[in-house]
Design an enzyme around this catalytic site. Structure first.
Site, PDB file in Angstrom:
ATOM      1  N   SER A  22      18.627  18.661 -24.177  1.00 18.15           N
ATOM      2  CA  SER A  22      19.825  19.411 -23.767  1.00 18.15           C
ATOM      3  C   SER A  22      20.405  20.069 -25.012  1.00 18.15           C
ATOM      4  O   SER A  22      19.728  20.881 -25.646  1.00 18.15           O
ATOM      5  CB  SER A  22      20.813  18.549 -22.976  1.00 18.15           C
ATOM      6  N   HIS A  49      18.635  21.254 -20.096  1.00 18.80           N
ATOM      7  CA  HIS A  49      19.952  21.469 -19.492  1.00 18.80           C
ATOM      8  C   HIS A  49      20.454  22.753 -20.111  1.00 18.80           C
ATOM      9  O   HIS A  49      20.861  22.753 -21.263  1.00 18.80           O
ATOM     10  CB  HIS A  49      20.947  20.386 -19.929  1.00 18.80           C
ATOM     11  N   ASP A 143      20.596  11.374 -20.029  1.00 18.03           N
ATOM     12  CA  ASP A 143      19.486  11.832 -19.189  1.00 18.03           C
ATOM     13  C   ASP A 143      18.173  11.595 -19.932  1.00 18.03           C
ATOM     14  O   ASP A 143      18.063  11.873 -21.116  1.00 18.03           O
ATOM     15  CB  ASP A 143      19.650  13.324 -18.846  1.00 18.03           C
TER      16      ASP A 143
END
Length: 264
Positions: A22, A49, A143
């Protein structure tokens, strides 16, 4: 909607590498891709992301740093070795019955947290099992941790970016704390490690019926340690399967004998 074709199941002969990132991930992706040899024989699937309006650029940006084809995943794509695939950020990717399919990203109002890396890695684990490899690069949040755990549970290998080279070390460090990581490396060193690992994975391991007595004893002790520390009892499993798994972990960790692995 049309489902993509079935991914080759776990009897596929090439590894599929899931890479999640991300915040700070673009730089990490570039370093990783630059270091991948054109003929590694692996397929790479990138999950990021990003702002949904930015993803159209990612494929082009990444293609500039590598000779390997970089493709954005569309509905009927069949994953092939020596290709890099990017999951569009307004989509999520899941496996159902061994079929990988793109689904729309859940609405912001949806109470379920958006965890595309966990979702994809968990499906990768089920579909590709021991041929699945998960990598977590720079990012904030958690995540990827559950996804790496799934990959390990199915016999795959996990790597994360080291703290020193990551712009945001949250995501990799969270996985390390959860004890689901095999190797911690900078992105430019990861491809070399992947080649080493896949050579080991593809080398048939000999599990002879006549195991030397001291190895026999060590295998029993390894099972005992797993039972005491992790509460998993492998006594009644098929022992050749368990031993093959142990020999594979030994090769990856460079342990010379089952007794060394037991100490490790």
């Amino acid at each position: 909607s049309k489902y993509p074709e079935k991914l080759i199941k776990s009897d596929n002969l090439f590894p599929v590498i899931g890479v999640g990132a991300s915040a700070g991930g673009l730089d990490a992706f570039k370093k990783l891709l630059k270091a991948i040899p054109v003929d590694s024989g692996m397929a790479y699937v990138l999950v990021q992301h990003l702002d949904p309006n930015h993803e159209s650029m990612l494929t082009e940006i990444l293609q500039k740093v590598t000779q390997i084809p970089v493709l954005e995943i569309a509905d009927d794509i069949k994953v092939a070795p020596d290709h890099i695939y990017v999951i569009p950020s307004n989509k999520i990717m899941v496996a159902t019955d061994g079929v990988l399919l793109l689904a729309p990203r859940p609405e912001k109002s949806n109470p379920e947290r958006y965890l595309p890396i966990d979702l994809f890695f968990s499906s990768l684990a089920i579909v590709h099992q021991a041929h699945a490899i998960g990598i977590i690069l720079s990012g904030t949040g958690t995540d990827g941790t559950l996804g790496l755990k799934a990959i390990k549970d199915f016999g795959g290998i996990t790597l994360v970016q080291d703290e020193a080279s990551a712009a945001y070390a949250d995501m990799p460090n969270n996985a390390v704390r959860a004890e689901v990581v095999d190797f911690i490396l900078s992105p430019d060193k990861i491809p070399e490690k992947l080649l080493e690992i896949t050579q080991i994975i593809n080398t048939p391991t000999n599990v002879d019926q006549n195991v030397p007595l001291e190895d026999e004893e060590a295998f029993k002790q390894i099972n005992a340690v797993l039972r005491i520390r992790k509460g998993t009892d492998f006594t009644y499993y098929k022992q050749t399967t368990i031993r093959r798994r142990i020999l594979r972990r030994m090769a990856i960790n460079k342990n010379a004998s089952p007794a060394d692995y037991h100490n490790y």
